[in-house]
Design a protein around this motif. Structure first.
Motif, mmCIF file in Angstrom:
data_model
loop_
_atom_site.group_PDB
_atom_site.id
_atom_site.type_symbol
_atom_site.label_atom_id
_atom_site.label_comp_id
_atom_site.label_asym_id
_atom_site.label_seq_id
_atom_site.Cartn_x
_atom_site.Cartn_y
_atom_site.Cartn_z
ATOM 1 N N CYS A 79 0.724 -1.140 -0.447
ATOM 2 C CA CYS A 79 0.156 0.240 -0.079
ATOM 3 C C CYS A 79 0.930 1.339 0.077
ATOM 4 O O CYS A 79 0.113 2.412 -0.395
ATOM 5 N N HIS A 80 2.337 1.302 -0.036
ATOM 6 C CA HIS A 80 2.987 2.617 0.128
ATOM 7 C C HIS A 80 4.603 1.937 -0.083
ATOM 8 O O HIS A 80 5.121 1.385 0.600
ATOM 9 N N THR A 81 5.138 2.197 -1.590
ATOM 10 C CA THR A 81 6.504 2.405 -1.830
ATOM 11 C C THR A 81 6.794 3.081 -2.247
ATOM 12 O O THR A 81 6.308 3.441 -2.915
ATOM 13 N N HIS A 82 8.206 2.785 -3.431
ATOM 14 C CA HIS A 82 8.897 3.489 -3.513
ATOM 15 C C HIS A 82 8.980 3.099 -4.882
ATOM 16 O O HIS A 82 10.961 2.481 -4.701
ATOM 17 N N ALA A 83 8.637 2.213 -6.245
ATOM 18 C CA ALA A 83 9.331 0.482 -5.820
ATOM 19 C C ALA A 83 10.440 0.846 -6.900
ATOM 20 O O ALA A 83 11.695 0.174 -7.049
ATOM 21 N N LEU A 223 -0.182 10.876 0.281
ATOM 22 C CA LEU A 223 1.150 11.446 0.961
ATOM 23 C C LEU A 223 1.566 10.885 1.983
ATOM 24 O O LEU A 223 0.907 9.876 2.533
ATOM 25 N N HIS A 224 2.959 10.999 2.540
ATOM 26 C CA HIS A 224 3.195 11.146 3.322
ATOM 27 C C HIS A 224 2.820 12.300 5.046
ATOM 28 O O HIS A 224 2.633 13.328 4.202
ATOM 29 N N ALA A 225 2.726 11.545 6.271
ATOM 30 C CA ALA A 225 2.487 12.676 7.321
ATOM 31 C C ALA A 225 2.380 12.287 8.229
ATOM 32 O O ALA A 225 2.676 11.140 8.280
ATOM 33 N N ALA A 260 1.076 7.895 4.009
ATOM 34 C CA ALA A 260 1.266 7.248 5.016
ATOM 35 C C ALA A 260 2.696 6.911 6.062
ATOM 36 O O ALA A 260 2.804 8.000 6.428
ATOM 37 N N HIS A 261 2.246 5.503 6.959
ATOM 38 C CA HIS A 261 3.137 6.294 8.087
ATOM 39 C C HIS A 261 2.063 6.261 9.763
ATOM 40 O O HIS A 261 1.758 5.363 10.052
ATOM 41 N N ALA A 262 1.926 7.181 9.325
ATOM 42 C CA ALA A 262 0.936 7.736 10.311
ATOM 43 C C ALA A 262 1.653 7.181 12.037
ATOM 44 O O ALA A 262 0.807 7.292 12.551
ATOM 45 N N THR A 314 5.341 -1.674 2.073
ATOM 46 C CA THR A 314 6.758 -1.811 2.886
ATOM 47 C C THR A 314 7.836 -0.373 3.128
ATOM 48 O O THR A 314 8.753 -0.540 3.113
ATOM 49 N N ASP A 315 7.195 0.456 2.175
ATOM 50 C CA ASP A 315 8.207 2.183 2.074
ATOM 51 C C ASP A 315 9.239 1.025 0.913
ATOM 52 O O ASP A 315 8.943 -0.235 0.521
ATOM 53 N N GLY A 316 10.050 2.172 0.707
ATOM 54 C CA GLY A 316 11.178 1.870 -0.103
ATOM 55 C C GLY A 316 12.071 0.884 0.614
ATOM 56 O O GLY A 316 12.260 0.990 1.486
HETATM 57 ZN ZN LIG Z 1 7.492 7.008 1.698
#
Ligand SMILES: [Zn+2]
Length: 458
Positions: A79-83, A223-225, A260-262, A314-316
């Motif tokens: 659900c959130h990565t920077h492949a 977005l990241h927040a 993303a993250h929170a 997983t994020d990047g």
């Molecule tokens: Zn990220």
């Protein structure tokens, strides 16, 4: 009967199903029939006889998979990565967040070319398909190159062109143009979002303009927040509001938003989020939080109480080192137990709910994927549980979450198309990608120019 031929029939597996209360269950000896990329039927037949199950004998298919001993699950969603950041796997190790960004990642990213992004995305897709990931939400630069890789390799993706306010209005404009150009591409497998980087790199005016554009074009925002507690506290000290309150006052929370993250969510954020339940979702990528030694994790329980879906991510790979969503599922379950002090919180079945329906909802595909049921797109993985580390099976949900690994995924299917069969990737040539990416490393990793794409200063 040829005109009624199914494209794919999977027989003999155990299948993960959701009941009408969305409780996870398992049905044995299932036959899954796929036609035109859609799951047409899921039947659990009588015990298999020599003549096959009833469904098996009735349905003709272009392709058959006998999945005896395997479990069919909805494909995992990252659900959130920077492949493309797999290219930077391991280049910035054992550093605090600020040094990770300012000393390594953002200087290196000032060298990024479209070709680097394309090769990184292809390697990332290979890793994800091998790990049972069928869909990913990507937030990066040169995203047309990522979209092309998605089209070619057969995955599903939710893509956004990332931007900072330091790029001027062009950053935002490029993000909108990308989202409109690629929406519905790859035979509908690509959906798009506007992708401001984060409230600490995109100013309020830019966020407000983004929210306006999202409403105008019917686009979601990714977005990241409030990534960590430090960002939340710095935002409070500087602006008197938390990052979540910034999203509220700029109208971002009036759009369909994936945060993303929170992990820095504070108690005062909870009523703000309660007001927008149904539009907001959160992606959690716990390995990176542990690695950066962040003091808190995504407050999954509080978000659950608000009815906010939490998808797995997983994020990047520059921070997470892998794109293994299976691992994110296991870590989420473990970290929730540890942080709440409650061994009953986040059961294996709850973890599987996050991995399936909640992850699908987080990327705006809650009605499309995330469940193996008639009418859903056929994004399915087959998991082999015959290995010694997964036997015997007393509690199948626990076996899946806590004993199985992503390498137990044998077959990965997206839209009814088999992308990996018996561990063999069918749409990506890994040795070629690795060689081509390796050739680009000296230019990509050069930091002698002293430039960086952005400054981390929460
Ligand atoms: Zn990220």
């Amino acid at each position: 009967m040829s005109d009624s031929r199914a494209d794919l029939v999977i027989t003999g597996c155990t299948v993960l199903v959701h009941d009408d209360q969305e409780r996870i269950g398992f049905e044995e000896n299932a036959t899954i029939v796929v036609r035109d990329g859609v799951i047409e039927s899921v039947t659990t037949g009588p015990a298999k006889t020599e003549a096959g199950t009833q469904a098996e004998t009735e349905v003709e298919a272009g392709q058959r998979i006998d999945a005896g001993g395997q479990v069919a699950l909805p494909g995992l969603v990252n659900c959130h990565t920077h492949a493309p950041m797999v290219a930077l796997r391991g280049v910035a190790e054992d550093l605090p967040t600020e040094e990770w960004f300012n000393d390594v990642v953002w200087p290196v990213e000032s060298n990024l070319t479209e070709k680097d992004v394309e090769l990184g995305a292809r390697l990332a897709c290979a890793e994800m398909i091998r790990g049972g990931v069928t869909c990913f939400a990507d937030h990066y630069f040169s995203m047309d190159a990522v979209a092309a890789v998605v089209a070619e390799c057969g995955m599903r993706a939710h893509l956004g062109e990332a931007y900072f306010s330091s790029q001027g209005p062009q950053g935002r404009e490029k993000s909108v143009e990308f989202a409109l150009r690629q929406r519905g591409a790859a035979d509908g497998r690509i959906t798009t979002a506007l992708a401001p980087h984060a409230p600490y790199t995109v100013d309020d005016a830019d966020l407000a303009a983004t929210a306006e554009l999202a409403r105008e074009h019917g686009l979601p925002v990714h977005l990241h927040a409030s990534e960590n507690r430090d960002q939340a506290e710095t935002s409070l000290a500087r602006h008197g509001v938390t990052p979540i309150e910034v999203l509220a006052r700029t109208g971002i929370l009036d759009t369909d938003v994936l945060i993303a993250h929170a992990t820095g969510i504070l108690d005062r954020d909870l009523p703000v989020l309660r007001d927008v339940t149904g539009r907001v979702a959160v992606a959690t990528a716990p390995r990176g939080y542990l690695k950066f030694a962040w003091p808190t994790t995504t407050p999954v329980r509080a978000l659950h109480d608000l009815g906010i879906p939490v998808g797995l991510a997983t994020d990047g790979a520059a921070s997470n080192n892998s794109l293994d969503v299976w691992e994110s599922m296991a870590l989420t379950a473990l970290i929730q137990k540890s942080t709440t002090g409650d061994p009953r919180w986040l059961t294996s079945r709850q973890a599987l709910h996050h991995a399936t329906l909640q992850s699908a909802r987080a990327v705006g595909l809650g009605e499309t994927v995330g469940s193996i049921a008639p009418g859903r797109r056929a994004d399915i993985i087959l998991v082999d549980l015959t290995g010694p580390h997964t036997q015997p099976v007393h509690d199948l949900a626990a076996t899946l979450v806590h004993s199985a690994r992503s390498s137990d995924v044998r077959t990965t299917i997206v839209d009814g198309r088999v992308l990996m069969r018996d561990r063999e990737l069918l749409t990506i040539d890994v040795p070629t990608v690795v060689r081509e990416l390796g050739e680009r490393m000296p230019a990509l990793l050069d930091r002698s120019h002293g430039k960086r794409v952005q400054e981390y200063n929460t």
